[in-house]
Scaffold this motif. Sequence first.
Motif, PDB file in Angstrom:
ATOM      1  N   ILE A  20      -5.757 -14.370 -13.791  1.00 18.08           N
ATOM      2  CA  ILE A  20      -5.606 -13.583 -12.568  1.00 18.08           C
ATOM      3  C   ILE A  20      -4.447 -14.134 -11.723  1.00 18.08           C
ATOM      4  N   GLU A  21      -4.324 -15.462 -11.691  1.00 19.04           N
ATOM      5  CA  GLU A  21      -3.224 -16.085 -10.949  1.00 19.04           C
ATOM      6  C   GLU A  21      -1.879 -15.656 -11.537  1.00 19.04           C
ATOM      7  N   TYR A  22      -1.802 -15.632 -12.865  1.00 19.54           N
ATOM      8  CA  TYR A  22      -0.575 -15.221 -13.545  1.00 19.54           C
ATOM      9  C   TYR A  22      -0.240 -13.761 -13.225  1.00 19.54           C
ATOM     10  N   ILE A  23      -1.251 -12.903 -13.307  1.00 19.83           N
ATOM     11  CA  ILE A  23      -1.051 -11.468 -13.029  1.00 19.83           C
ATOM     12  C   ILE A  23      -0.585 -11.271 -11.583  1.00 19.83           C
ATOM     13  N   ALA A  24      -1.291 -11.883 -10.663  1.00 19.11           N
ATOM     14  CA  ALA A  24      -0.964 -11.707  -9.239  1.00 19.11           C
ATOM     15  C   ALA A  24       0.407 -12.292  -8.905  1.00 19.11           C
ATOM     16  N   GLY A  25       0.738 -13.404  -9.541  1.00 18.53           N
ATOM     17  CA  GLY A  25       2.042 -14.023  -9.314  1.00 18.53           C
ATOM     18  C   GLY A  25       3.173 -13.095  -9.729  1.00 18.53           C
ATOM     19  N   ASN A  26       2.987 -12.455 -10.872  1.00 21.26           N
ATOM     20  CA  ASN A  26       4.004 -11.508 -11.334  1.00 21.26           C
ATOM     21  C   ASN A  26       4.081 -10.273 -10.423  1.00 21.26           C
ATOM     22  N   ILE A  27       2.945  -9.805  -9.969  1.00 16.47           N
ATOM     23  CA  ILE A  27       2.948  -8.660  -9.040  1.00 16.47           C
ATOM     24  C   ILE A  27       3.733  -9.021  -7.776  1.00 16.47           C
ATOM     25  N   GLY A  28       3.475 -10.199  -7.263  1.00 16.91           N
ATOM     26  CA  GLY A  28       4.158 -10.641  -6.043  1.00 16.91           C
ATOM     27  C   GLY A  28       5.666 -10.712  -6.224  1.00 16.91           C
ATOM     28  N   LEU A  29       6.074 -11.276  -7.360  1.00 19.49           N
ATOM     29  CA  LEU A  29       7.505 -11.411  -7.633  1.00 19.49           C
ATOM     30  C   LEU A  29       8.150 -10.033  -7.797  1.00 19.49           C
ATOM     31  N   ALA A  30       7.524  -9.150  -8.577  1.00 21.34           N
ATOM     32  CA  ALA A  30       8.047  -7.794  -8.778  1.00 21.34           C
ATOM     33  C   ALA A  30       8.110  -7.047  -7.438  1.00 21.34           C
ATOM     34  N   PHE A  31       7.056  -7.196  -6.641  1.00 22.07           N
ATOM     35  CA  PHE A  31       6.966  -6.557  -5.330  1.00 22.07           C
ATOM     36  C   PHE A  31       8.156  -6.960  -4.460  1.00 22.07           C
ATOM     37  N   GLN A  32       8.497  -8.235  -4.496  1.00 21.53           N
ATOM     38  CA  GLN A  32       9.555  -8.741  -3.621  1.00 21.53           C
ATOM     39  C   GLN A  32      10.951  -8.341  -4.113  1.00 21.53           C
ATOM     40  N   ILE A  33      11.152  -8.329  -5.438  1.00 20.99           N
ATOM     41  CA  ILE A  33      12.447  -7.868  -5.985  1.00 20.99           C
ATOM     42  C   ILE A  33      12.624  -6.388  -5.648  1.00 20.99           C
ATOM     43  N   LYS A  34      11.510  -5.635  -5.783  1.00 22.62           N
ATOM     44  CA  LYS A  34      11.547  -4.215  -5.424  1.00 22.62           C
ATOM     45  C   LYS A  34      11.966  -4.047  -3.960  1.00 22.62           C
ATOM     46  N   ASP A  35      11.536  -4.951  -3.137  1.00 18.12           N
ATOM     47  CA  ASP A  35      11.902  -4.933  -1.714  1.00 18.12           C
ATOM     48  C   ASP A  35      13.420  -5.033  -1.541  1.00 18.12           C
ATOM     49  N   ASP A  36      14.021  -5.928  -2.323  1.00 16.88           N
ATOM     50  CA  ASP A  36      15.478  -6.078  -2.287  1.00 16.88           C
ATOM     51  C   ASP A  36      16.158  -4.774  -2.708  1.00 16.88           C
ATOM     52  N   ILE A  37      15.607  -4.139  -3.750  1.00 19.67           N
ATOM     53  CA  ILE A  37      16.196  -2.896  -4.269  1.00 19.67           C
ATOM     54  C   ILE A  37      16.066  -1.779  -3.236  1.00 19.67           C
ATOM     55  N   LEU A  38      14.876  -1.658  -2.643  1.00 16.24           N
ATOM     56  CA  LEU A  38      14.642  -0.577  -1.668  1.00 16.24           C
ATOM     57  C   LEU A  38      15.525  -0.716  -0.431  1.00 16.24           C
ATOM     58  N   ASP A  39      15.911  -1.952  -0.133  1.00 17.16           N
ATOM     59  CA  ASP A  39      16.795  -2.157   1.026  1.00 17.16           C
ATOM     60  C   ASP A  39      18.153  -1.477   0.794  1.00 17.16           C
ATOM     61  N   ILE A  40      18.497  -1.250  -0.483  1.00 19.94           N
ATOM     62  CA  ILE A  40      19.751  -0.567  -0.849  1.00 19.94           C
ATOM     63  C   ILE A  40      19.524   0.926  -1.113  1.00 19.94           C
ATOM     64  N   THR A  41      18.459   1.201  -1.889  1.00 21.50           N
ATOM     65  CA  THR A  41      18.282   2.578  -2.374  1.00 21.50           C
ATOM     66  C   THR A  41      17.398   3.430  -1.476  1.00 21.50           C
ATOM     67  N   GLY A  42      16.627   2.790  -0.586  1.00 21.05           N
ATOM     68  CA  GLY A  42      15.674   3.542   0.233  1.00 21.05           C
ATOM     69  C   GLY A  42      16.332   4.251   1.395  1.00 21.05           C
ATOM     70  N   THR A  43      15.547   5.116   2.054  1.00 18.86           N
ATOM     71  CA  THR A  43      16.010   5.754   3.286  1.00 18.86           C
ATOM     72  C   THR A  43      15.103   5.269   4.407  1.00 18.86           C
ATOM     73  N   PRO A  44      15.623   5.174   5.620  1.00 17.15           N
ATOM     74  CA  PRO A  44      14.823   4.689   6.741  1.00 17.15           C
ATOM     75  C   PRO A  44      13.572   5.546   6.945  1.00 17.15           C
ATOM     76  N   GLU A  45      13.674   6.863   6.643  1.00 21.34           N
ATOM     77  CA  GLU A  45      12.548   7.769   6.858  1.00 21.34           C
ATOM     78  C   GLU A  45      11.374   7.393   5.956  1.00 21.34           C
ATOM     79  N   VAL A  46      11.680   7.131   4.679  1.00 18.75           N
ATOM     80  CA  VAL A  46      10.615   6.825   3.729  1.00 18.75           C
ATOM     81  C   VAL A  46      10.119   5.387   3.910  1.00 18.75           C
ATOM     82  N   LEU A  47      11.033   4.477   4.160  1.00 18.92           N
ATOM     83  CA  LEU A  47      10.682   3.058   4.278  1.00 18.92           C
ATOM     84  C   LEU A  47      10.000   2.732   5.605  1.00 18.92           C
ATOM     85  N   GLY A  48      10.319   3.491   6.646  1.00 15.87           N
ATOM     86  CA  GLY A  48       9.775   3.189   7.963  1.00 15.87           C
ATOM     87  C   GLY A  48      10.417   1.964   8.592  1.00 15.87           C
ATOM     88  N   LYS A  49      11.561   1.525   8.029  1.00 12.87           N
ATOM     89  CA  LYS A  49      12.311   0.408   8.628  1.00 12.87           C
ATOM     90  C   LYS A  49      13.787   0.576   8.264  1.00 12.87           C
TER      91      LYS A  49
END
Lengths: 305, 305
Positions: free
Chosen positions: A217-246
């Motif tokens: 479970i630690e391994y699974i959650a760790g990977n989710i966290g890492l993927a979640f955060q990289i996705k955050d970096d991507i959305l900062d480029i590809t997202g729109t303020p309307e959808v992101l809310g920031k």
Amino acid sequence: MNFNQEMQEKISEIEAILEEFIPKEEGYQKTIMQAMNYSLLAGGKRLRPMLMVETFSMFNGLNMDILKPFMAAIEMIHTYSLVHDDLPAMDNDEYRRGRKTTHVVFGEALGILAGDGLLNYAFETALKAFDAITASTPTEELTTYRRIAKAMQTLAAKAGIYGMIGGQVIDTEEYHGVTEQERLDFMYRLKTGALMEASMMIGAILAGATDEEVNKIEYIAGNIGLAFQIKDDILDITGTPEVLGKPVLSDEKNEKVTYVTIMDLNKASERVEVISKQAVDAFEELPYQNEYLKSLIIKLINREN
Amino acid sequence: MNFNQEMQEKISEIEAILEEFIPKEEGYQKTIMQAMNYSLLAGGKRLRPMLMVETFSMFNGLNMDILKPFMAAIEMIHTYSLVHDDLPAMDNDEYRRGRKTTHVVFGEALGILAGDGLLNYAFETALKAFDAITASTPTEELTTYRRIAKAMQTLAAKAGIYGMIGGQVIDTEEYHGVTEQERLDFMYRLKTGALMEASMMIGAILAGATDEEVNKIEYIAGNIGLAFQIKDDILDITGTPEVLGKPVLSDEKNEKVTYVTIMDLNKASERVEVISKQAVDAFEELPYQNEYLKSLIIKLINREN
């Protein structure tokens, strides 16, 4: 009922639990309690308590009275980290989720103290699980004590300098002799991954999972966290303020090193996919199932906001 | 060996225990560990762990391995409160005990994070007591789990918004409908008293004292804390910088309401004596004895620095 409706219902259930445990706004210390509750009740996806309770139910956990204090506690820890992160000496943010940040409303001293109050109250709250033990035999009681003690240790370890706080320090410092990607992975695993690990691990521990299962479970959650955060970096480029809310492009503005500054967007997206697949594969190998949790994990990784 | 020599020896023993538990300064998070240890190893009387271990020994506590993590933890909590108190948004102090304060040396962001790190690490450390349980029967093991759980709850409650942090908020706010003395008493009991209560109560709890005995210890420690703090107000007027090791008349300069602004010096001294006598009388009524602890209590109340 579709996934989003189900999620909304579960968020409401979690917020009802949270309200059971927040401090009453009374007495000479009323102001700090108001500041704590102002930040605690500012909404959000309640992701960490949700991962916790869904993992608990996947492992057939029964006594919700023991789990609930930990659900409230993990949200308090997440919240205090945001309150302190927003302080002028840190990220100096005036708004979060469209509301003024705690120190803007209550002043900087109370911003510091409300964060301290929340962190301390998180442990105070989680420790209430010991009062919720009901056992018909001494052996059963001892088993429950052991599980709560282990859950407490997991909570503290993942929130501290070898977990979340550790990840925030790396953020403010420069490092040499390691690649930027190694530095980012380490930082993301601590800063974002550690509390997700704690959430799912505590759900598993309190339900009675074996050590081997808790490690998975630690391994699974760790990977989710890492993927979640990289996705955050991507959305900062590809997202729109309307959808992101920031605001978007904030990393670029702050000249931050992120995944999309060290590799191109496609490569970064590929990495999200690889890490996510490892998490989902490991999840599917578990001898337990929770369809909602699986959908939630996939949703988190593929999110657009 | 006179009292002061004995005290110095006991301080050395406590510092050796503290060093067992402080974080190693290594890894990507090295800087925060350095900041934490900078403040933790800045000297001081180590009063709280001393009260804890002396109370433990008075109640014939045996397993020091269970007590030690709590001794280190209470000092970490006391230290984090000083680090955050010194921040620019709080008291804005540049020096403490003749050394530069943490945020002056490491920067304001690390001042905040090192304080958070210490508070979290205090719980992480105290929770190590669960790993130190050695029991020859399940009943004995269960008894020890119960004691540690109760000690953890006491630590968290006394450090939080109903304890020490609560006392700091009152400090920064104004109150109506209560006399200044009521307000000061409440504030001093929380701000200074609560951690002394926790120290002595945890010593008693872990040694196996009854609930009634723990309540008496709480009363005694609470009075010591209150007397200690009123004495602080008096020394700010009557002391000399040479003996105190810090500037005098600082309360007057900061226009602070203290015991000596709401009553004259004699009355304030009388109040110290009354509260102290209550503490010492209750202490002497206990069916246990610890001459060193009794001397320490009397010394604290009659201190000149």
